[in-house]
Design a protein around this motif. Structure first.
Motif, PDB file in Angstrom:
ATOM      1  N   GLU A 469       0.831  -1.188   0.000  1.00 24.25           N
ATOM      2  CA  GLU A 469       0.000   0.000   0.000  1.00 24.25           C
ATOM      3  C   GLU A 469       0.878   1.255   0.000  1.00 24.25           C
ATOM      4  N   LEU A 470       0.370   2.265  -0.725  1.00 23.18           N
ATOM      5  CA  LEU A 470       1.004   3.579  -0.685  1.00 23.18           C
ATOM      6  C   LEU A 470       0.233   4.393   0.333  1.00 23.18           C
ATOM      7  N   SER A 471       0.816   4.547   1.527  1.00 22.08           N
ATOM      8  CA  SER A 471       0.081   5.159   2.623  1.00 22.08           C
ATOM      9  C   SER A 471      -0.098   6.650   2.417  1.00 22.08           C
ATOM     10  N   LEU A 542      -5.385   5.169  -6.345  1.00 23.00           N
ATOM     11  CA  LEU A 542      -4.098   5.396  -5.690  1.00 23.00           C
ATOM     12  C   LEU A 542      -4.287   6.335  -4.514  1.00 23.00           C
ATOM     13  N   PRO A 543      -3.706   5.973  -3.342  1.00 16.72           N
ATOM     14  CA  PRO A 543      -3.756   6.896  -2.210  1.00 16.72           C
ATOM     15  C   PRO A 543      -3.149   8.247  -2.617  1.00 16.72           C
ATOM     16  N   ARG A 544      -3.731   9.264  -2.083  1.00 22.45           N
ATOM     17  CA  ARG A 544      -3.296  10.639  -2.371  1.00 22.45           C
ATOM     18  C   ARG A 544      -3.739  11.115  -3.752  1.00 22.45           C
ATOM     19  N   PHE A 545      -4.157  10.185  -4.627  1.00 24.27           N
ATOM     20  CA  PHE A 545      -4.613  10.558  -5.974  1.00 24.27           C
ATOM     21  C   PHE A 545      -6.069  10.185  -6.176  1.00 24.27           C
ATOM     22  N   GLY A 546      -6.540   9.162  -5.423  1.00 25.68           N
ATOM     23  CA  GLY A 546      -7.895   8.683  -5.626  1.00 25.68           C
ATOM     24  C   GLY A 546      -7.996   7.902  -6.931  1.00 25.68           C
ATOM     25  N   ARG A 547      -9.173   7.963  -7.537  1.00 28.78           N
ATOM     26  CA  ARG A 547      -9.415   7.250  -8.778  1.00 28.78           C
ATOM     27  C   ARG A 547      -8.792   8.051  -9.919  1.00 28.78           C
TER      28      ARG A 547
END
Length: 562
Positions: A469-471, A542-547
């Motif tokens: 996971e990209l936290s 993506l975390p921090r980016f969303g969909r």
């Protein structure tokens, strides 16, 4: 007009006739000239110089709008005898003449109906109805003759036999006048190689077909605007250009596009409105120590497949240990061979071109009918399994060179054996193809650009291993382009953010680039939209980016056979 020139008799203030005064040597005003649109009016002048040689000049009447210095200067330059103080009277004589005959003028060389026009001569059955008329005085066309056709054949063409680059170049000179008849694209060939390897000698030998090699040959040392005028002067013909490095890399790339595309820039007139565009069709032969692609690369300029096709690069070295040659014909050294050629082409030149134009104007329709089949046969011989439009374009150009060389041989202009020109064209084309490749060159450029970007900008990709996971707290790398992760046995996979794809394929259209990446399996994942179409970018969370959308690239699993 009298036996020794043109005379003027004025009148005194009282109206009495004054003694006649000679204003110039014999000067005939033969006809009025105009273009097919009833514009560009002029007059056709004829006179003899101090050596009794006849000169003809289609003088544009537009030159009369100023002080007429250009008119007088051109007449003096070509040997008309004008006594001191009589210049204005000569211009008055020309302007007041009223010849009955009308001739169609053109400011463009080449084919006009069934005649072929050069600045010095008109070839064909309707030659008396056309004349070349430049909008400026003092045009230096380079067309000229010296020596004899037999002298050129025995002292120049004879030594081309067995030398593929030399036969190809001379055949290319003949082929320029067939471009329009064949309805193929204009384009060029570039011989690249080391200094003093004979590139310029071969170029000059080709130039000798139509004129003095030193004046018919042009150099890259000119502005793009000036070369537009030169190209127009060589319409339906052959243009030799020496030493690529005499212009800047940026200008070199522009010049190649301009010459091959056959049209100058749109420009405004001094008082508004668009100037008429110059157009041309031609073949051009170029030389330089390096190829156009390498020259652009040296300046950090992106090259394109279109440039490589428009100016096909052929190594000058023929591979036999004699530099650009393969056969010395008994000369003790390459230097001796070149020395002979330089002397011979200055003694004999232009006669082969004149005979060639006489021949093709008389056989124009037959040649036009036969060209498509002859070109197709040559292309099939050199590209039996062709799947590249780029290679096909250059093959057609080489075919026209082969056909022209064979036709010139058939009519006794070269003295070569039948098949000599074809063999030379096939050899030169295959040497080009070996360097260029058989696939789509534009695809290869795109793939190289993408690979180079990733290799150069590894620090702009963040590690995002599969299953890891990209936290939210992870620190993003600076100037992020995307992510990378291992993809099993297929190596590293790159997730390029859709918003960054333009950077990765910089210099290319994004749609074109993505199509090439898909074609060669560089894009490893796709998805299908609601319409059933395949979409190259895949939606991921993506975390921090969303969909967001990403392009999945895997360079190791890619098909690089292009």
């Amino acid at each position: 007009m009298k036996h020794d020139g043109v005379y003027y008799a004025g009148k005194s203030k009282e109206g009495d006739l004054l003694p006649e005064k000679r204003i110039c040597s014999h000067l005939k005003v033969l006809a009025r000239t105009r273009d097919p649109q009833q514009s560009e009016w002029g007059v056709l002048l004829e006179w003899r110089d101090y050596d009794n040689h006849i000169h003809k000049w289609a003088m544009p009447l537009e030159l009369l709008r100023g002080d007429s210095a250009d008119i007088v200067g051109e007449l003096l330059r070509r040997g008309l005898d004008i006594p001191y103080g009589k210049k204005n009277k000569v211009v008055e004589y020309i302007q007041s003449s009223a010849p009955y005959k009308r001739i169609t003028c053109t400011d463009k060389t080449g084919w006009h109906n069934h005649v072929y026009v050069t600045p010095e001569h008109v070839y064909g059955d309707e030659d008396s109805n056309f004349i070349y008329q430049s909008g400026a005085a003092g045009i230096q066309s380079g067309f000229s003759t010296a020596g004899t056709l037999n002298g050129w054949r025995e002292n120049v063409a004879r030594y081309a036999q067995g030398n593929s680059r030399l036969v190809f170049s001379i055949s290319m000179a003949f082929a320029g006048s067939l471009v329009g008849l064949a309805n193929i694209e204009s384009g060029g060939v570039h011989f690249s190689g080391g200094s003093k390897d004979g590139k310029t000698t071969v170029l000059l030998a080709a130039a000798s077909v139509f004129g003095h090699p030193d004046t018919y040959k042009r150099t890259y040392r000119a502005t793009a605007n000036a070369l537009e005028g030169v190209a127009s002067l060589h319409n339906d013909g052959f243009l030799p250009l020496d030493e690529l490095k005499q212009c800047t890399p940026k200008e070199a790339g522009e010049v190649v596009y301009m010459l091959a595309n056959g049209q100058d820039k749109a420009r405004m007139k001094d008082h508004g409105g668009l100037r008429a565009l110059k157009t041309w069709r031609l073949l051009f032969l170029s030389t330089g120590e390096i190829s156009l692609v390498d020259y652009l690369k040296s300046a950090g300029i992106q090259s394109y497949a279109g440039q490589e096709v428009r100016l096909a690069n052929i190594p000058a070295d023929a591979g036999k240990g004699y530099k650009i040659l393969e056969n010395l014909h008994g000369f003790q050294s390459v230097t001796d061979f070149f020395t002979h050629m330089h002397k011979a082409i200055r003694r004999h030149h232009g006669t082969a071109g004149a005979a060639w134009l006489e021949t093709i104007t008389s056989e124009q329709e037959t040649i036009r009918e036969n060209l498509p089949d002859l070109i197709s046969q040559f292309v099939a011989d050199v590209l039996p399994n062709n799947n590249s439009t780029q290679a096909d374009t250059v093959a057609k150009r080489a075919a026209l060179v082969a056909i022209a060389g064979e036709l010139a041989t058939k009519h006794g202009l070269t003295g070569w054996q039948a098949g000599e020109a074809t063999a030379a064209a096939k050899r030169c084309f295959r040497d080009w193809l070996a360097e260029f490749g058989t696939g789509d060159r534009e695809d290869l450029r795109i793939l190289d650009t993408v690979r180079a970007f990733i290799e150069r900008n590894g620090d702009k990709f963040m590690n995002h291993e599969e299953g890891r996971e990209l936290s939210e707290g992870s620190e993003l790398v600076r100037d992020l382009v995307g992510f990378h992760r291992l993809a099993g046995s297929e190596g590293r996979e790159y997730l390029i953010l859709a918003s960054q794809i333009e950077r990765v394929v910089e210099g290319f259209n994004v749609k074109q680039a993505v199509k090439a990446l898909l074609k060669h399996n560089w894009i490893s994942k796709t998805e299908t939209d609601s319409r059933g179409y395949t979409v190259a970018s895949v939606r991921v969370t993506l975390p921090r980016f969303g969909r967001t959308r990403c392009y999945f690239l895997n360079l190791n699993a890619a098909d690089t056979d292009v």
